[in-house]
Design a protein around this motif. Structure first.
Motif, PDB file in Angstrom:
ATOM      1  N   GLY A  38       1.184  -4.978  -8.056  1.00 12.28           N
ATOM      2  CA  GLY A  38       1.817  -4.235  -9.135  1.00 12.28           C
ATOM      3  C   GLY A  38       3.319  -4.410  -9.109  1.00 12.28           C
ATOM      4  N   GLU A  41       7.950   0.549 -10.362  1.00  7.78           N
ATOM      5  CA  GLU A  41       8.514   0.913 -11.659  1.00  7.78           C
ATOM      6  C   GLU A  41       9.729   1.827 -11.546  1.00  7.78           C
ATOM      7  N   GLN A  42       9.665   2.848 -10.682  1.00  6.59           N
ATOM      8  CA  GLN A  42      10.752   3.818 -10.608  1.00  6.59           C
ATOM      9  C   GLN A  42      10.697   4.577  -9.297  1.00  6.59           C
ATOM     10  N   VAL A  49       6.908   5.387  -8.203  1.00 12.67           N
ATOM     11  CA  VAL A  49       5.825   5.069  -9.129  1.00 12.67           C
ATOM     12  C   VAL A  49       5.615   3.561  -9.156  1.00 12.67           C
ATOM     13  N   ILE A  50       4.343   3.161  -9.073  1.00 16.29           N
ATOM     14  CA  ILE A  50       3.967   1.749  -9.117  1.00 16.29           C
ATOM     15  C   ILE A  50       3.073   1.531 -10.320  1.00 16.29           C
ATOM     16  N   LYS A  51       3.376   0.494 -11.102  1.00 17.90           N
ATOM     17  CA  LYS A  51       2.542   0.130 -12.255  1.00 17.90           C
ATOM     18  C   LYS A  51       1.592  -0.962 -11.788  1.00 17.90           C
ATOM     19  N   VAL A  59      -3.369  -1.117 -17.704  1.00 17.80           N
ATOM     20  CA  VAL A  59      -2.233  -0.746 -16.872  1.00 17.80           C
ATOM     21  C   VAL A  59      -2.459   0.666 -16.368  1.00 17.80           C
ATOM     22  N   ARG A  60      -2.202   0.861 -15.078  1.00 18.01           N
ATOM     23  CA  ARG A  60      -2.382   2.169 -14.471  1.00 18.01           C
ATOM     24  C   ARG A  60      -1.166   2.459 -13.612  1.00 18.01           C
ATOM     25  N   ARG A  61      -0.694   3.670 -13.646  1.00 16.75           N
ATOM     26  CA  ARG A  61       0.446   4.056 -12.828  1.00 16.75           C
ATOM     27  C   ARG A  61      -0.031   4.997 -11.731  1.00 16.75           C
ATOM     28  N   SER A  63       1.456   7.182  -8.132  1.00 16.72           N
ATOM     29  CA  SER A  63       2.664   7.648  -7.454  1.00 16.72           C
ATOM     30  C   SER A  63       2.323   8.060  -6.028  1.00 16.72           C
TER      31      SER A  63
END
Length: 90
Positions: A38, A41-42, A49-51, A59-61, A63
């Motif tokens: 992945g 992301e932030q 957070v990982i996408k 797509v799944r996020r 944390s």
């Protein structure tokens, strides 16, 4: 003697990796281990957070907390262009 804040160091390491491709290995308990690729992301004060990219173009996020890395519940390997992969761990 200087007291180190390990969680702040983990966050600082991850801050420099935002937008990079990572390999995630997470222990979800009861012999359930997730291994996925992945993008980081932030980062936030207490979580990151990982996408994740799914097999069916979904797509799944997800944390995790920085303590998950400290306790080795989560292992991250960051892929940098033109460099060796870097494992985030403390």
């Amino acid at each position: 003697m200087v007291k180190r804040n390990v969680l702040a160091e983990i966050k600082k390491d991850l801050d420099s990796c935002i937008g990079k491709t990572i390999h995630l290995r997470a222990n979800r308990g009861r012999r359930k281990i997730i291994e996925r690729e992945g993008i980081l992301e932030q980062t936030y004060p207490n979580i990151f957070v990982i996408k994740l990219h799914g097999d069916d173009n979904s797509v799944r996020r997800v944390s995790f907390s920085y303590a998950d890395i400290l306790t080795e519940t989560v292992e991250l390997t960051v892929y940098h262009p033109n460099r060796e992969p870097q494992r985030i761990a403390k």
